[in-house]
Enzyme design. Structure first.
Site: not given
Length: 258
Positions: A157, A143
């Site tokens: 995350y 990501s």
């Protein structure tokens, strides 16, 4: 431009979102595709739909990436079904929101178990068939959050996604003698079920911050995964490639909306 019709592919977290987009592109290209997730019902229904798209076979496989035994069992099923495995798209991941002042040890462990350990366990389970392939490919879904940007509520995350890149670089070195490449895709804001649930106002706001003016599609990630799995990408390894419509480029909102 390239032929994937002889490839066998395992997509973890493939029943929805980016994983489903990746599986869709490979299925359309005629590859044999195993769609995996923790729910057998989800994988079966998605596999039945995708099986109609191309000349290859699509199967559903139950897989919990946080469990090494489950990873090993799933890979055996895939190899038995397809006669081998050429590509692992290690896409499974979770992104629950939790700010630092309220994050529990359990929440942190869950994210790291699935996003980081799950990546390692998945790759470990696939090592032998990827080596036997002679053209093995590992494509990680990381990501921009963590490796490039930050966002409140997703520190755990972001840490997990940055950790994937640290793993990727050393794994690429270790697996190079096996002719297995390891690369990562860093999606920006992709229009998945999770973002749809956040509402139209959120989506419109995010689109205004992207130079191309729109959120990406899971298919956009699938196209890059397919290229990285091809013979044409054989000399690319250890690389992290951003797919975000230019989201990380502007210095300020005024750069996009002067």
């Amino acid at each position: 431009m390239f032929d994937l019709s002889t490839r066998s592919v395992l997509v973890t977290g493939g029943s929805k979102g980016i994983g489903r987009g990746i599986a869709t592109v490979f299925a359309r290209a005629g590859a044999n595709v195993a769609v995996s997730a923790r729910s057998s019902d989800e994988t079966s229904s998605v596999a039945a739909e995708l099986d109609q798209l191309g000349s290859g076979n699509v199967i559903g496989v139950r897989l919990d990436v946080s469990d090494p035994g489950s990873c090993a069992d799933a890979v055996r099923i895939v190899v038995d079904a397809f006669g081998g495995l050429d590509v692992l798209c290690a896409n499974a991941g979770i992104f629950p929101e939790a700010r630092l002042d309220s994050m529990t040890p359990e929440q942190l462990s869950e994210v790291l178990d699935i996003n980081v350990k799950g990546t390692v366990y998945s790759v470990q389970a696939c090592l032998d068939p990827l080596t036997a392939s002679g053209r093995g490919r590992v494509v990680l879904t990381s990501s921009i959050t963590g490796p490039v940007t930050g966002y409140p509520g997703w520190s755990h995350y972001g840490a997990s996604k940055a950790a994937q890149l640290g793993f990727m670089r050393t794994a690429a070195i270790e697996l190079a003698p096996r002719r297995v490449t390891v690369n990562a895709i860093l999606p920006g804001n992709i229009l998945t079920e999770g973002l749809v649930d956040m509402g139209e106002e959120y989506i419109a706001g995010m689109a205004r911050s992207i130079p191309l003016g729109t959120l990406g599609s899971p298919i956009d990630i699938g196209h890059l995964a397919a290229f990285l799995a091809s013979d044409e990408a054989a000399y690319i390894t250890g690389q992290a490639i951003v797919v975000d419509g230019g989201q990380v480029l502007p210095e300020s909102p005024e750069a996009v909306n002067p």
